[in-house]
Design an enzyme around this catalytic site. Structure first.
Site, PDB file in Angstrom:
ATOM      1  N   ASN A  76       0.820  -1.213   0.000  1.00  0.00           N
ATOM      2  CA  ASN A  76       0.000   0.000   0.000  1.00  0.00           C
ATOM      3  C   ASN A  76       0.857   1.268   0.000  1.00  0.00           C
ATOM      4  OD1 ASN A  76       0.570  -0.755   2.797  1.00  0.00           O
ATOM      5  ND2 ASN A  76      -0.835   0.858   3.413  1.00  0.00           N
ATOM      6  N   HIS A  77       1.996   1.268   0.672  1.00  0.00           N
ATOM      7  CA  HIS A  77       2.869   2.440   0.667  1.00  0.00           C
ATOM      8  C   HIS A  77       3.534   2.621  -0.698  1.00  0.00           C
ATOM      9  CE1 HIS A  77       2.727   3.618   4.945  1.00  0.00           C
ATOM     10  NE2 HIS A  77       2.421   2.344   5.106  1.00  0.00           N
TER      11      HIS A  77
END
Length: 108
Positions: A76-77
């Site tokens: 997700n990052h």
């Protein structure tokens, strides 16, 4: 773009080493590989997301992953960083301004 790949054949003495949540900490990543006695000739390295953000050297982690020919899964990052770069490229946000509190790059 979705890309599905299979891992290469692993020699009998080789291992698959999974590492996740490096978050830009390249020195700690290198230390972990040293402690695991990672051998690029026989082992397969799979990074399972969140290579970037939070730490001091996200670029160094990505470069190191490329040097090691690691297989990577998007976290997700990582996805948030790509999205932010796309918005900068498209002129939708000013790269000189810090991320807004709702920006995915501020996610923890």
């Amino acid at each position: 773009m979705l890309s599905i790949r299979t891992l290469p054949t692993i020699p009998p003495q080789g291992r698959i080493i999974f590492v996740g949540d490096i978050h830009g900490c390249v020195d700690e990543f290198n230390h972990l590989l040293h402690e695991a006695r990672y051998n690029m000739a026989t082992d397969v390295l799979v990074l399972v997301g969140d290579l970037v953000n939070k730490g001091y050297d996200s670029v160094g982690v990505v470069r190191r992953a490329m040097q090691l020919k690691a297989h990577c899964v998007l976290g997700n990052h990582d996805a948030a960083l790509i999205a932010r770069a796309d918005h900068i490229r498209d002129g939708e946000i000013d790269p000189t301004q810090p991320p807004h509190k709702d920006d995915p790059m501020t996610a923890t």
